[in-house]
Design a protein around this motif. Structure first.
Motif, PDB file in Angstrom:
ATOM      1  N   ILE A   1      41.820  11.573  28.688  1.00 50.97           N
ATOM      2  CA  ILE A   1      42.094  11.238  30.096  1.00 50.97           C
ATOM      3  C   ILE A   1      40.774  11.037  30.858  1.00 50.97           C
ATOM      4  CG2 ILE A   1      43.098  12.108  32.258  1.00 50.97           C
ATOM      5  CD1 ILE A   1      45.253  13.516  30.437  1.00 50.97           C
ATOM      6  N   LEU A   2      39.815  11.910  30.616  1.00 50.11           N
ATOM      7  CA  LEU A   2      38.511  11.761  31.303  1.00 50.11           C
ATOM      8  C   LEU A   2      37.793  10.502  30.818  1.00 50.11           C
ATOM      9  CD1 LEU A   2      37.390  15.514  31.327  1.00 50.11           C
ATOM     10  CD2 LEU A   2      38.290  14.181  33.256  1.00 50.11           C
ATOM     11  N   ASP A   3      37.942  10.173  29.522  1.00 46.73           N
ATOM     12  CA  ASP A   3      37.337   8.933  29.001  1.00 46.73           C
ATOM     13  C   ASP A   3      37.875   7.709  29.738  1.00 46.73           C
ATOM     14  OD1 ASP A   3      35.781  10.214  27.139  1.00 46.73           O
ATOM     15  OD2 ASP A   3      37.110   9.808  25.433  1.00 46.73           O
ATOM     16  N   ALA A   4      39.152   7.784  30.156  1.00 52.05           N
ATOM     17  CA  ALA A   4      39.781   6.625  30.808  1.00 52.05           C
ATOM     18  C   ALA A   4      39.142   6.312  32.152  1.00 52.05           C
ATOM     19  CB  ALA A   4      41.280   6.865  30.979  1.00 52.05           C
ATOM     20  N   LEU A   5      38.362   7.244  32.685  1.00 50.20           N
ATOM     21  CA  LEU A   5      37.684   6.972  33.959  1.00 50.20           C
ATOM     22  C   LEU A   5      36.570   5.938  33.790  1.00 50.20           C
ATOM     23  CD1 LEU A   5      37.440  10.591  35.425  1.00 50.20           C
ATOM     24  CD2 LEU A   5      39.128   8.809  35.942  1.00 50.20           C
ATOM     25  N   ALA A   6      36.172   5.680  32.525  1.00 50.43           N
ATOM     26  CA  ALA A   6      35.066   4.750  32.281  1.00 50.43           C
ATOM     27  C   ALA A   6      35.462   3.301  32.575  1.00 50.43           C
ATOM     28  CB  ALA A   6      34.577   4.873  30.842  1.00 50.43           C
ATOM     29  N   ASP A   7      36.764   2.982  32.487  1.00 53.35           N
ATOM     30  CA  ASP A   7      37.160   1.614  32.849  1.00 53.35           C
ATOM     31  C   ASP A   7      38.046   1.658  34.100  1.00 53.35           C
ATOM     32  OD1 ASP A   7      39.812   2.109  32.070  1.00 53.35           O
ATOM     33  OD2 ASP A   7      39.301   1.708  29.982  1.00 53.35           O
ATOM     34  N   ASP A   8      38.681   0.537  34.433  1.00 53.14           N
ATOM     35  CA  ASP A   8      39.409   0.526  35.708  1.00 53.14           C
ATOM     36  C   ASP A   8      40.922   0.618  35.534  1.00 53.14           C
ATOM     37  OD1 ASP A   8      39.790  -1.910  34.634  1.00 53.14           O
ATOM     38  OD2 ASP A   8      38.920  -3.065  36.291  1.00 53.14           O
ATOM     39  N   ALA A   9      41.365   1.205  34.400  1.00 48.85           N
ATOM     40  CA  ALA A   9      42.809   1.343  34.163  1.00 48.85           C
ATOM     41  C   ALA A   9      43.448   2.224  35.233  1.00 48.85           C
ATOM     42  CB  ALA A   9      43.051   1.955  32.784  1.00 48.85           C
ATOM     43  N   ARG A  10      44.706   1.923  35.544  1.00 50.86           N
ATOM     44  CA  ARG A  10      45.450   2.762  36.496  1.00 50.86           C
ATOM     45  C   ARG A  10      46.347   3.756  35.780  1.00 50.86           C
ATOM     46  NH1 ARG A  10      47.039  -2.355  39.643  1.00 50.86           N
ATOM     47  NH2 ARG A  10      45.131  -2.799  40.758  1.00 50.86           N
ATOM     48  N   GLU A  11      46.611   3.491  34.481  1.00 49.25           N
ATOM     49  CA  GLU A  11      47.455   4.388  33.681  1.00 49.25           C
ATOM     50  C   GLU A  11      46.786   4.610  32.340  1.00 49.25           C
ATOM     51  OE1 GLU A  11      51.181   2.356  33.203  1.00 49.25           O
ATOM     52  OE2 GLU A  11      51.889   2.924  35.198  1.00 49.25           O
TER      53      GLU A  11
END
Ligand code: NAP
Length: 240
Positions: A198-208
């Motif tokens: 989940i924290l890795d997902a902050l690296a791109d601009d995904a909303r989900e």
């Protein structure tokens, strides 16, 4: 991106996924982590961790926590409940109310209290939902409804906060190996790996972010054939 400028606030931080969010935020170099729990007690002994007492169903408790943690730049709305209740169960109404109270109204209350400081810092909010926000499991229908409501809410928060420079991320994991899923016999995600994903997902601009094979297969199934994918969960023996 997490760095020493990150001041995180994690609800439900005393156990399960929340405790792993705290650990993984520290490992990634967060400058400060407010670790909130209903008792105010946290097992992690680290100078960067500030224990906070918080019940997200209580207006006064949430207001007090938001004042105390007014420098928060990353809010992790992790606290949640699952009463594992089917709609004909004896306590189904109480269970549904409790799930909506925590998973929906609690998330709404927290988001409203922390929005001003996130707007000021151009910060980030992560709402921990579940793949069950996208499908129904009859054995826990009211849990699915509460997470679906929280997903709709998260989408509207995303739109309302984007013009203020605030990023909102909906996290939809499959089953995780915590107390909440102790009776689930199927494969479960490791809680630390889930927090990391989940924290890795902050690296791109995904909303989900859909975490784990179960969640990813379900969301692909919904995209290609929604009715058939949902029917497999509603009528697993094919008796529709
Ligand atoms: N486990 C799974 O399979 C799974 C799958 C998908 C999504 N999730 C989601 O992941 C999140 C974390 O769940 P988990 O698996 O770590 O469950 P957990 O081990 O049962 O932990 C739930 C946490 O939420 C806290 N909490 C409950 N009600 C609260 C309230 N009114 N105010 C403040 N905190 C409250 C609990 O505090 P107490 O210790 O005081 O009860 C606990 O810290 C939840 O949002 C859950 O829905 C879990």
């Amino acid at each position: 991106m997490i760095d020493r400028h990150t001041i995180a606030f994690v609800s439900g931080a005393n156990r399960g996924l929340g405790a792993q969010f705290v650990a993984r935020l520290l490992a990634r170099g967060a400058g400060k982590v407010y670790a909130a729990s209903r008792t105010g007690h946290i097992d992690i002994d680290d100078a960067h961790v500030i224990p906070v007492t918080l019940d997200i169903t209580d207006d006064g408790s949430v207001t007090h926590a938001a004042r105390l943690a007014a420098d928060t730049t990353l809010l992790v709305n992790n606290a949640g409940v699952n009463r594992q209740s089917a709609f004909l169960a004896p306590h189904a109404l109480d269970d549904a109310r409790a799930e909506m109270d925590v998973n929906y109204f609690g998330t709404l209350r927290m988001a409203r209290a922390f929005a001003p400081m996130l707007m000021e810092s151009h910060g980030t909010m992560i709402n921990v939902l579940s793949i069950l926000a996208r499908v129904s499991l009859p054995a826990m229908g009211s849990l699915c409804a509460s997470k679906a409501a929280a997903l709709r809410l998260t989408e509207s928060m995303c739109a309302a906060l984007a013009p203020h420079g605030v990023r909102v991320l909906a996290a939809l994991p499959g089953a995780i190996d915590t107390d909440m899923s102790r009776d689930f016999a199927g494969p479960k995600l490791d809680a630390a790996e889930t927090a990391d994903a989940i924290l890795d997902a902050l690296a791109d601009d995904a909303r989900e972010i859909y975490v784990g094979t179960m969640a990813q297969q379900l969301v692909q199934g919904l995209a290609s054939n929604r009715a058939a994918t949902q029917a497999q969960l509603l009528f697993p023996s094919g008796d529709a």
